[in-house]
Write an enzyme that holds these catalytic residues in place. Sequence first.
Site, PDB file in Angstrom:
ATOM      1  N   HIS A 301       0.871  -1.183   0.000  1.00 35.78           N
ATOM      2  CA  HIS A 301       0.000   0.000   0.000  1.00 35.78           C
ATOM      3  C   HIS A 301       0.902   1.224   0.000  1.00 35.78           C
ATOM      4  O   HIS A 301       1.715   1.386   0.904  1.00 35.78           O
ATOM      5  CB  HIS A 301      -0.861  -0.027   1.272  1.00 35.78           C
ATOM      6  CG  HIS A 301      -1.937   1.001   1.329  1.00 35.78           C
ATOM      7  ND1 HIS A 301      -1.696   2.351   1.248  1.00 35.78           N
ATOM      8  CD2 HIS A 301      -3.271   0.867   1.473  1.00 35.78           C
ATOM      9  CE1 HIS A 301      -2.837   2.998   1.342  1.00 35.78           C
ATOM     10  NE2 HIS A 301      -3.813   2.124   1.476  1.00 35.78           N
ATOM     11  N   HIS A 344       0.152   3.464  11.759  1.00 38.98           N
ATOM     12  CA  HIS A 344       1.339   4.305  11.674  1.00 38.98           C
ATOM     13  C   HIS A 344       1.282   5.470  12.654  1.00 38.98           C
ATOM     14  O   HIS A 344       0.249   5.777  13.224  1.00 38.98           O
ATOM     15  CB  HIS A 344       1.576   4.798  10.241  1.00 38.98           C
ATOM     16  CG  HIS A 344       0.643   5.881   9.767  1.00 38.98           C
ATOM     17  ND1 HIS A 344       1.097   6.997   9.099  1.00 38.98           N
ATOM     18  CD2 HIS A 344      -0.689   6.022   9.849  1.00 38.98           C
ATOM     19  CE1 HIS A 344       0.071   7.755   8.778  1.00 38.98           C
ATOM     20  NE2 HIS A 344      -1.019   7.201   9.218  1.00 38.98           N
ATOM     21  N   GLU A 350      -3.159  14.943  10.797  1.00 36.72           N
ATOM     22  CA  GLU A 350      -4.142  14.522   9.805  1.00 36.72           C
ATOM     23  C   GLU A 350      -5.563  14.844  10.289  1.00 36.72           C
ATOM     24  O   GLU A 350      -6.040  14.249  11.258  1.00 36.72           O
ATOM     25  CB  GLU A 350      -4.024  13.021   9.554  1.00 36.72           C
ATOM     26  CG  GLU A 350      -2.613  12.572   9.183  1.00 36.72           C
ATOM     27  CD  GLU A 350      -2.526  11.058   9.032  1.00 36.72           C
ATOM     28  OE1 GLU A 350      -3.566  10.393   8.995  1.00 36.72           O
ATOM     29  OE2 GLU A 350      -1.386  10.553   8.974  1.00 36.72           O
ATOM     30  N   HIS A 374      -6.066  12.918  13.772  1.00 36.90           N
ATOM     31  CA  HIS A 374      -4.933  12.125  14.236  1.00 36.90           C
ATOM     32  C   HIS A 374      -3.724  13.049  14.206  1.00 36.90           C
ATOM     33  O   HIS A 374      -3.177  13.345  13.147  1.00 36.90           O
ATOM     34  CB  HIS A 374      -4.747  10.892  13.337  1.00 36.90           C
ATOM     35  CG  HIS A 374      -5.948  10.002  13.323  1.00 36.90           C
ATOM     36  ND1 HIS A 374      -6.513   9.499  12.183  1.00 36.90           N
ATOM     37  CD2 HIS A 374      -6.727   9.559  14.345  1.00 36.90           C
ATOM     38  CE1 HIS A 374      -7.568   8.765  12.487  1.00 36.90           C
ATOM     39  NE2 HIS A 374      -7.719   8.783  13.802  1.00 36.90           N
ATOM     40  N   HIS A 380      -2.384   5.569  14.914  1.00 41.24           N
ATOM     41  CA  HIS A 380      -3.733   5.310  14.418  1.00 41.24           C
ATOM     42  C   HIS A 380      -3.664   4.272  13.304  1.00 41.24           C
ATOM     43  O   HIS A 380      -2.589   3.871  12.877  1.00 41.24           O
ATOM     44  CB  HIS A 380      -4.411   6.598  13.945  1.00 41.24           C
ATOM     45  CG  HIS A 380      -3.633   7.359  12.915  1.00 41.24           C
ATOM     46  ND1 HIS A 380      -2.542   8.133  13.222  1.00 41.24           N
ATOM     47  CD2 HIS A 380      -3.768   7.446  11.575  1.00 41.24           C
ATOM     48  CE1 HIS A 380      -2.059   8.674  12.126  1.00 41.24           C
ATOM     49  NE2 HIS A 380      -2.785   8.269  11.096  1.00 41.24           N
TER      50      HIS A 380
END
Length: 448
Positions: A301, A344, A350, A374, A380
Amino acid sequence: MSQQRRVLLESMETLSYMPGFGNDFETESLPGALPQGMNSPQKCNYGLYAEQLSGSPFTAPRAENERSWLYRMRPSVRHATKFDRMDMPYWRSAPTREDAELPIQQLRWDPIPFPAEDTDFLTGMRTITTCGDTDGQAGIASHVYLANRSMDTDYFTNADGEMLILPQEGALEIFTEMGRMHIGPGDLAVVPRGMMFKVALLDGPARGYVCENYGGTLTLPDRGPIGANCLANPRDFKTPVADYEDREGISGRIILKWGGRFHQAAIDHSPLDVVAWHGNYVPYAYDLRTYSPVGAILFDHPDPSIFTVLTAPSETPGTANVDFILFPDRWLVAENTFRPPWYHRNIMSEFMGLIFGVYDAKPEGFKPGGMSLHNCMLPHGPDRDAFEGASNTELKPEKLENTMAFMFETRFPQHVTHYAAHIEQRQDNYADCWEGLERKFDGTPGIK
Ligand code: FE2
């Protein structure tokens, strides 16, 4: 499709736009209103006044230099009274550390309902987070707007930053000095710093998100090895053609946001009186459904930065004042891969919102119109059910459809306002979504 929606879409199609991002445009709503070959003739046609609007210092390098020339009925200095201070109690600006009452934690909110009182795009602005500093021209504010009536004789200009507007419910007419834009859920619009505008509702109450960007102007990210196409393509950005209001004898107000504070002055005519203009400091609209996502086609990803639509750089290369990142419809095809976003911790902060649909890492609890935060270095990732589902599902090509989440990702820690800390829509138990992620390790090899 409702009759109201059909009328809205038809009205959106009837407006004219000019395609392209960062172009040097020219447009006139009356023939011959735009001077040719020069900016400031001794006398302008139609008795118009010439006025320059500078979005960058005069001496900025050519590639970053932004300015437009406006040909208008009266110059902008011509308002009826001096500015007075005014209150806009729910619209906050950085720095707001005195607001930061909550212990640091991961946060999430349900959609904020429409208030009982009348609110327009300005009075309905609710600041959720702020970061950086308006005077330092760095950082952002993240807002939700809740509007149930149109602005009519109030006109707004924001000296603190440009405004990226993302409708989540209800369509808007954004009437700027440079013309009109219609946007609805799934679109964005950007109004540059210092540009006058007002917002009307096209199909009932309107809720959406705003990123107020105090830093350098939003631009398209470099594509690197992706090459010349995909992500946000320049031709899909639409800048309005010149349009104006010819209104005299009104009891209007200019509302100015400057230095984190609000100021007002009376005006007896519409300041949206620009008959012609040219330049590259412009508002624009963009249909987020024209974004062409790029992702992993074999395994793993990529970082979410692969979904950057627009970026506002800081002085540090690769370190954005804010990135606007989109999670749209897309195919998931990666083999032998945990497909949702991984767990991560991130130096960037964010702020996420959901325009419609379901976000794959949080299928429960993150609702359209809601938001999450976050913050810098707070861990998270997928909730327990998303983790277990993605870890155990049979991996076939799968399409995520009818989904549109986004992120304002900034280099600065985001501070939660008093308002956002205390509204009942803040979920007390958000961090519980990671409860139940139990230890599987028992010291013996093998897939657990
Ligand atoms: Fe993240």
